[in-house]
Each structure stands twice: as C-alpha cells, then as structure tokens.
Design an enzyme around this catalytic site. Structure first.
Site, PDB file in Angstrom:
ATOM      1  N   HIS A  60      38.964  31.711  29.034  1.00 51.52           N
ATOM      2  CA  HIS A  60      40.015  31.405  30.012  1.00 51.52           C
ATOM      3  C   HIS A  60      41.391  31.433  29.360  1.00 51.52           C
ATOM      4  CE1 HIS A  60      36.961  30.597  32.874  1.00 51.52           C
ATOM      5  NE2 HIS A  60      36.583  29.439  32.372  1.00 51.52           N
ATOM      6  N   GLU A 117      42.000  50.413  48.862  1.00 59.46           N
ATOM      7  CA  GLU A 117      41.237  51.223  47.914  1.00 59.46           C
ATOM      8  C   GLU A 117      40.712  50.288  46.824  1.00 59.46           C
ATOM      9  OE1 GLU A 117      40.562  54.479  48.125  1.00 59.46           O
ATOM     10  OE2 GLU A 117      41.642  54.575  50.038  1.00 59.46           O
ATOM     11  N   ARG A 141      32.114  35.964  29.874  1.00 65.22           N
ATOM     12  CA  ARG A 141      31.387  36.989  29.117  1.00 65.22           C
ATOM     13  C   ARG A 141      32.149  37.359  27.849  1.00 65.22           C
ATOM     14  NH1 ARG A 141      30.110  41.771  32.969  1.00 65.22           N
ATOM     15  NH2 ARG A 141      30.449  40.000  34.363  1.00 65.22           N
ATOM     16  N   ASP A 197      37.818  38.911  36.406  1.00 67.64           N
ATOM     17  CA  ASP A 197      36.441  38.524  36.090  1.00 67.64           C
ATOM     18  C   ASP A 197      36.118  38.886  34.646  1.00 67.64           C
ATOM     19  OD1 ASP A 197      33.907  37.508  36.545  1.00 67.64           O
ATOM     20  OD2 ASP A 197      33.133  39.354  37.423  1.00 67.64           O
ATOM     21  N   LEU A 205      59.277  41.001  42.736  1.00 69.60           N
ATOM     22  CA  LEU A 205      57.839  40.883  42.954  1.00 69.60           C
ATOM     23  C   LEU A 205      57.482  39.515  43.525  1.00 69.60           C
ATOM     24  CD1 LEU A 205      54.891  42.058  42.356  1.00 69.60           C
ATOM     25  CD2 LEU A 205      55.017  40.693  40.250  1.00 69.60           C
ATOM     26  N   TRP A 244      34.630  25.149  42.386  1.00 73.88           N
ATOM     27  CA  TRP A 244      34.554  23.686  42.284  1.00 73.88           C
ATOM     28  C   TRP A 244      33.165  23.225  41.862  1.00 73.88           C
ATOM     29  CZ3 TRP A 244      38.869  21.243  41.833  1.00 73.88           C
ATOM     30  CH2 TRP A 244      40.009  21.629  42.529  1.00 73.88           C
ATOM     31  N   ARG A 261      38.974  45.191  40.386  1.00 71.50           N
ATOM     32  CA  ARG A 261      38.027  44.192  39.874  1.00 71.50           C
ATOM     33  C   ARG A 261      37.675  44.543  38.436  1.00 71.50           C
ATOM     34  NH1 ARG A 261      33.700  40.299  42.320  1.00 71.50           N
ATOM     35  NH2 ARG A 261      33.129  39.354  40.344  1.00 71.50           N
TER      36      ARG A 261
END
Length: 271
Positions: free
Chosen positions: A56, A225, A43, A39, A150, A88, A206
């Site tokens: 982006h 967590e 900004r 996120d 991974l 969308w 986040r």
C-alpha cells in the site's frame, strides 16, 4: 472546467520509450475522464516477502506519478478506486493503515495538487469514514476548490451498487415533497450520482491483470473503453498510462452505432 496550456517539458526522458509513446498521442482526442482500478498492492508485497502495508505504501508513488502526469497531459477528470465498501471486511489493522496512508498522502501532496492546478474530490459514502479522516478530506477539497485544471476524484468507501442505491434514495426523498414531478430519465438520474456534472469515463484502466469491474462506477462506465495491464499498481507509472492512451486512440468508439457503407451497385451485363 478550463485547462491551461500543457507543460510537457520533462514529462518523458529524451529517447525513452515514454517519449516515443507521447509523440503518438493526438491531444485533440484525449479521453476526458480516466478511471483506474488500482489493484495488486498485496501481490506486490507478497512477491517480495513484505507485509501488505508495504504494498500500500509503495502504491502511493504510483498515485503521485499518475495524478501529476494526468494533470500535465490535460485530462479533465481522473478517478482512482482507493477503498471499496467491501474493503471494510479486511482486518482492522490493514484498514487503519490504509486510512493513515491516505492522510499522509494528503498532507504531503497538497502542495503538488496546488502547483498543478488540481482540484481534489472524494466520492463514496464519506460518512462511514472516521471523523479524523473526513476532516483531512474536507480540508483537501476546500483548499483546492478554486483550481480549475484536473479534477482528481478518489473513491473511498465506494461501491457502484451503493452509489445507485444512494441516488435512488435521494430521488425518493425529493419526490416525497414533489409527487407531481416528471419521470426521471437517464440524464436526470445521473444528476443524483456522486459524479454529477462530470463526464462519464472514456477509459477504464485495471492493473494486475484481473478481468473484472469490481463494483466500480457501474452506471458511468456503460460505454468506457477497458484497458487491462498485468503491471501491479505499485509498479504502474506514466509509461503505462501513455500506452493506455495510445491504445485507446486506436479504437473506434461507436456507442452502439454501425458505420453505414453504400450498397454496391449491380451492373447489368453489357453496361
């Protein structure tokens, strides 16, 4: 899912804060699965008087750094939340740009995925993506299918509620031909999710300081967590990832249990 011996050479700069963080990590207690809500792209661009697309595009550098670092550290699964079902609703020009950047990333980074033994996977309602995008995604998944390091999930046209609804509909379709099937328990239900066969996230990260889940992996993060940073996604790098792991390893994960402590023995006077 096997892992080769870790190659940590060059992962951090000698004497840097990242090297100090790396030295604190117990590699026997790594989170198996890390999920990240990326996120802050908009900004980041706005604070620089740039169009959202610049944010982006800058975010791709963070994806590249975190994916490679995760592979070298030895995580089993990394899931990045790239595009939600709600996204969308954004302007078509922004959606088109996001999809173009995704295709560019796959073309440019496929060799990096191969070099780091990373298997690429997509979760979400893939059929809602354009044929051209789906083709690129399928090509990337097929090309890396033999890699056993991974597992890199990218969540596209994804929603946690949508995933649960899709799982329920799959069960209903299957039960139509098997009316005598036994009731579904939690582990059985998990086999119908997009992440079937994968460990649930141990750590949810986040960025940008927002304190919400945003409809991400609602079933899977029941005991994850949660670690939140004010860093905007385009500025997120392996240093923040290492800090998240260090903080994660300081927490006590009880899964609803409490530690039993012996009751104190009351001594009668004179004893």
């Amino acid at each position: 899912m096997s892992h080769p011996s870790r190659d940590l050479a060059g992962l951090t700069v000698k004497g840097s804060p990242e090297e100090h963080l790396l030295a604190q990590i117990d590699f026997e207690r790594l989170p198996r699965h890390i999920a990240i809500i990326m996120d802050g792209n908009g900004r980041w661009a706005r604070t620089r008087n740039l169009p959202r697309v610049a944010g982006h595009r800058a975010g791709i550098a963070a994806v590249r750094d975190v994916v490679e670092a995760s592979a070298r550290l030895g995580f089993q699964v990394l899931t990045l939340y790239a595009f939600s079902v709600e996204n969308w609703k954004r302007p078509q020009s922004e959606v088109d740009t996001l999809m173009r950047l995704l295709r560019e990333y796959l073309r440019k980074e496929l060799h990096t995925l191969q070099d780091n033994n990373i298997a690429f996977n997509v979760i979400g309602r893939i059929d809602e993506l354009s044929p051209a995008v789906r083709r690129e995604l399928v090509d990337g998944m097929q090309a890396t299918r033999g890699n056993d390091g991974l597992l890199f999930n990218i969540a596209l046209s994804y929603g946690g509620r949508a995933e649960i609804v899709d799982a329920c509909n799959r069960i209903l379709e299957e039960r139509a031909s098997r009316p005598d099937a036994p009731p579904v328990n939690e582990s059985g239900f998990a086999r119908y999710l997009y992440t079937a066969g994968q460990p649930d996230p141990d750590l949810l990260i986040r960025t940008s300081g927002e304190m919400r889940i945003s409809n991400f992996l609602l079933w899977q993060i029941a005991y994850a967590e949660i670690w939140v940073t004010d860093t905007l996604w385009p500025d997120f790098r392996r240093g923040e990832l290492l800090q998240a792991i260090v903080d994660y390893q300081k927490r006590e994960r009880r899964y609803g249990r409490v530690e039993e402590t012996p009751e104190p023995i009351a001594l009668s006077p004179g004893t």
